[in-house]
Design a protein around this motif. Structure first.
Motif, PDB file in Angstrom:
ATOM      1  N   GLU A 204       0.970  -1.144  -0.022  1.00 45.90           N
ATOM      2  CA  GLU A 204      -0.117  -0.170   0.031  1.00 45.90           C
ATOM      3  C   GLU A 204       0.838   1.059  -0.129  1.00 45.90           C
ATOM      4  O   GLU A 204       1.883   1.569   0.803  1.00 45.90           O
ATOM      5  CB  GLU A 204      -0.896  -0.022   1.065  1.00 45.90           C
ATOM      6  CG  GLU A 204      -2.089  -1.131   1.150  1.00 45.90           C
ATOM      7  CD  GLU A 204      -2.674  -1.215   2.470  1.00 45.90           C
ATOM      8  OE1 GLU A 204      -2.500  -0.326   3.346  1.00 45.90           O
ATOM      9  OE2 GLU A 204      -3.570  -2.169   2.616  1.00 45.90           O
ATOM     10  N   VAL A 205       0.445   2.159  -0.810  1.00 41.85           N
ATOM     11  CA  VAL A 205       1.369   3.323  -0.969  1.00 41.85           C
ATOM     12  C   VAL A 205       0.772   4.404   0.017  1.00 41.85           C
ATOM     13  O   VAL A 205      -0.433   4.455   0.028  1.00 41.85           O
ATOM     14  CB  VAL A 205       1.149   3.962  -2.216  1.00 41.85           C
ATOM     15  CG1 VAL A 205       2.103   5.201  -2.730  1.00 41.85           C
ATOM     16  CG2 VAL A 205       1.645   2.721  -3.482  1.00 41.85           C
ATOM     17  N   GLY A 206       1.654   5.278   0.470  1.00 38.56           N
ATOM     18  CA  GLY A 206       1.037   6.325   1.577  1.00 38.56           C
ATOM     19  C   GLY A 206       2.450   6.872   2.164  1.00 38.56           C
ATOM     20  O   GLY A 206       3.496   6.657   1.587  1.00 38.56           O
ATOM     21  N   ASP A 207       2.043   7.817   3.223  1.00 37.63           N
ATOM     22  CA  ASP A 207       3.202   8.593   3.525  1.00 37.63           C
ATOM     23  C   ASP A 207       4.094   7.577   4.526  1.00 37.63           C
ATOM     24  O   ASP A 207       3.436   6.604   5.014  1.00 37.63           O
ATOM     25  CB  ASP A 207       2.430   9.618   4.538  1.00 37.63           C
ATOM     26  CG  ASP A 207       1.539  10.672   4.013  1.00 37.63           C
ATOM     27  OD1 ASP A 207       1.993  10.931   2.612  1.00 37.63           O
ATOM     28  OD2 ASP A 207       0.812  11.325   4.492  1.00 37.63           O
ATOM     29  N   VAL A 208       5.326   8.052   4.551  1.00 38.75           N
ATOM     30  CA  VAL A 208       6.319   7.064   5.114  1.00 38.75           C
ATOM     31  C   VAL A 208       6.434   7.630   6.747  1.00 38.75           C
ATOM     32  O   VAL A 208       6.762   8.850   6.806  1.00 38.75           O
ATOM     33  CB  VAL A 208       7.695   7.169   4.514  1.00 38.75           C
ATOM     34  CG1 VAL A 208       8.854   6.603   5.144  1.00 38.75           C
ATOM     35  CG2 VAL A 208       7.593   6.596   3.049  1.00 38.75           C
ATOM     36  N   LEU A 209       6.284   7.108   7.614  1.00 40.01           N
ATOM     37  CA  LEU A 209       6.224   7.291   9.035  1.00 40.01           C
ATOM     38  C   LEU A 209       7.848   7.300   9.608  1.00 40.01           C
ATOM     39  O   LEU A 209       8.038   6.047   9.409  1.00 40.01           O
ATOM     40  CB  LEU A 209       5.345   6.613   9.884  1.00 40.01           C
ATOM     41  CG  LEU A 209       3.771   6.513   9.335  1.00 40.01           C
ATOM     42  CD1 LEU A 209       3.105   5.909  10.375  1.00 40.01           C
ATOM     43  CD2 LEU A 209       3.462   8.238   9.681  1.00 40.01           C
ATOM     44  N   THR A 210       8.313   8.253   9.722  1.00 39.61           N
ATOM     45  CA  THR A 210       9.878   8.358  10.272  1.00 39.61           C
ATOM     46  C   THR A 210       9.664   8.667  11.820  1.00 39.61           C
ATOM     47  O   THR A 210       9.383   9.602  12.300  1.00 39.61           O
ATOM     48  CB  THR A 210      10.580   9.237   9.397  1.00 39.61           C
ATOM     49  OG1 THR A 210      10.350   8.838   8.108  1.00 39.61           O
ATOM     50  CG2 THR A 210      12.155   9.103   9.836  1.00 39.61           C
ATOM     51  N   SER A 211      10.583   7.805  12.605  1.00 39.70           N
ATOM     52  CA  SER A 211      10.849   7.975  13.880  1.00 39.70           C
ATOM     53  C   SER A 211      12.336   7.427  14.031  1.00 39.70           C
ATOM     54  O   SER A 211      13.010   7.117  13.481  1.00 39.70           O
ATOM     55  CB  SER A 211       9.895   7.164  14.819  1.00 39.70           C
ATOM     56  OG  SER A 211      10.011   5.911  14.622  1.00 39.70           O
ATOM     57  N   SER A 212      12.888   8.053  15.387  1.00 38.08           N
ATOM     58  CA  SER A 212      14.100   7.525  15.807  1.00 38.08           C
ATOM     59  C   SER A 212      13.952   6.858  17.251  1.00 38.08           C
ATOM     60  O   SER A 212      13.002   7.091  17.985  1.00 38.08           O
ATOM     61  CB  SER A 212      14.718   8.806  16.139  1.00 38.08           C
ATOM     62  OG  SER A 212      15.305   9.635  14.895  1.00 38.08           O
ATOM     63  N   PHE A 213      15.004   5.984  17.364  1.00 43.85           N
ATOM     64  CA  PHE A 213      15.127   5.330  18.686  1.00 43.85           C
ATOM     65  C   PHE A 213      16.283   5.248  19.291  1.00 43.85           C
ATOM     66  O   PHE A 213      17.375   4.889  18.604  1.00 43.85           O
ATOM     67  CB  PHE A 213      14.467   3.683  18.545  1.00 43.85           C
ATOM     68  CG  PHE A 213      14.415   2.972  19.842  1.00 43.85           C
ATOM     69  CD1 PHE A 213      13.093   2.920  20.415  1.00 43.85           C
ATOM     70  CD2 PHE A 213      15.451   2.649  20.162  1.00 43.85           C
ATOM     71  CE1 PHE A 213      12.937   2.206  21.318  1.00 43.85           C
ATOM     72  CE2 PHE A 213      15.465   1.693  21.380  1.00 43.85           C
ATOM     73  CZ  PHE A 213      14.191   1.673  22.079  1.00 43.85           C
ATOM     74  N   ILE A 214      16.528   5.830  20.671  1.00 40.85           N
ATOM     75  CA  ILE A 214      17.796   6.028  21.265  1.00 40.85           C
ATOM     76  C   ILE A 214      18.021   4.830  22.035  1.00 40.85           C
ATOM     77  O   ILE A 214      17.078   4.684  23.103  1.00 40.85           O
ATOM     78  CB  ILE A 214      17.902   7.108  21.903  1.00 40.85           C
ATOM     79  CG1 ILE A 214      17.377   8.291  21.193  1.00 40.85           C
ATOM     80  CG2 ILE A 214      19.229   7.746  22.424  1.00 40.85           C
ATOM     81  CD1 ILE A 214      17.972   8.626  19.676  1.00 40.85           C
ATOM     82  N   ILE A 215      19.109   4.161  22.042  1.00 33.27           N
ATOM     83  CA  ILE A 215      19.364   3.201  22.814  1.00 33.27           C
ATOM     84  C   ILE A 215      20.067   3.569  24.262  1.00 33.27           C
ATOM     85  O   ILE A 215      19.435   2.914  25.207  1.00 33.27           O
ATOM     86  CB  ILE A 215      20.582   2.203  22.206  1.00 33.27           C
ATOM     87  CG1 ILE A 215      19.903   1.551  20.939  1.00 33.27           C
ATOM     88  CG2 ILE A 215      20.942   1.060  23.102  1.00 33.27           C
ATOM     89  CD1 ILE A 215      20.876   0.864  19.940  1.00 33.27           C
TER      90      ILE A 215
END
Length: 237
Positions: A204-215
């Protein structure tokens, strides 16, 4: 016992595996999947730890796990059989192409992999480490093609990769009809560049959700996000 990694709901014997439990794998196991997938495939399961984490999270899911290394596949199956989720987990000593040649009817709501990712790099003199840690470009082409064919409608595939490899895989995925849906940029510390990305593909085409994860919040201290994410699994959290 040496070689046993103890989780809250299961144990993982990793003594027979070249690639041990690592941060990439446990982050993928804790983050992958949305909703309630009923069928899951783990490609390159190794010790089986990611499949076991997904079995704990998704309590109705049937999970298949393929592994090309014979010792690791045997170890994963033993870990599955010793777990409280044994009726929902099966390990196969096969590469993913062989697996789908034998089981062309299988479709999955979720396909995950912590794959070998050192593309075209210097190979180790040890055969097992080469298999576990290195992949040619054909590997990822084949992986994307299989994922497109074997995902259910609305299904997703989740991969954890080094940033450079992820960039290349994003490009080839489009050629197989898979679209980037989500990126989780994994950093060791807040002020550092990402060293891994969890990338999520679907049809499915749509907006790309981008996030960060800090260890880590500081040297030797895990971040609040890491502790909260892994608390359901790690005895020490």
């Amino acid at each position: 016992m040496a070689g046993i990694f103890r989780f809250k709901q299961f144990n993982v014997d990793q003594s027979g595996c070249t690639m041990k439990i690592n941060t990439d794998g446990v982050l993928l196991g804790a983050l992958a999947g949305e909703g309630q997938p009923s069928t899951i495939l783990d490609i390159g399961t190794g010790t089986g730890v990611i499949a076991l984490m997904l079995a704990q999270r998704f309590t109705s899911a049937q999970i298949d796990a393929v592994e090309i290394d014979s010792n690791a596949a045997e170890t994963a199956q033993l870990n599955f059989e010793a777990s409280p989720f044994k009726d929902r987990l099966t390990a196969y000593h096969q590469d993913f192409n062989t697996f789908f040649t034998l089981h062309p009817e299988k479709r999955y709501d979720l396909i995950i992999s912590n794959p070998p990712f050192y593309i075209d790099s210097l190979l180790s003199p040890q055969k097992e480490k080469n298999i576990a840690k290195h992949a040619g470009r054909d590997f990822f082409n084949g992986l994307m093609e299989i994922m497109f064919k074997q995902l259910t409608v609305g299904g997703q595939c989740w991969l954890v990769l080094p940033v450079n490899t992820a960039s290349w895989v994003k490009n080839i995925a489009i050629g197989f009809g898979l679209y980037l849906q989500k990126i989780v940029k994994i950093k060791s510390f807040e002020d550092l560049e990402p060293h891994r990305e969890i990338v999520v593909f679907g049809m499915e085409v749509g907006d790309v959700l981008t996030s960060s994860f800090i260890i880590y919040s500081s040297i030797g201290k895990y971040s609040t996000a890491y502790n909260q994410l892994l608390q359901p699994f790690f005895i020490t959290l």
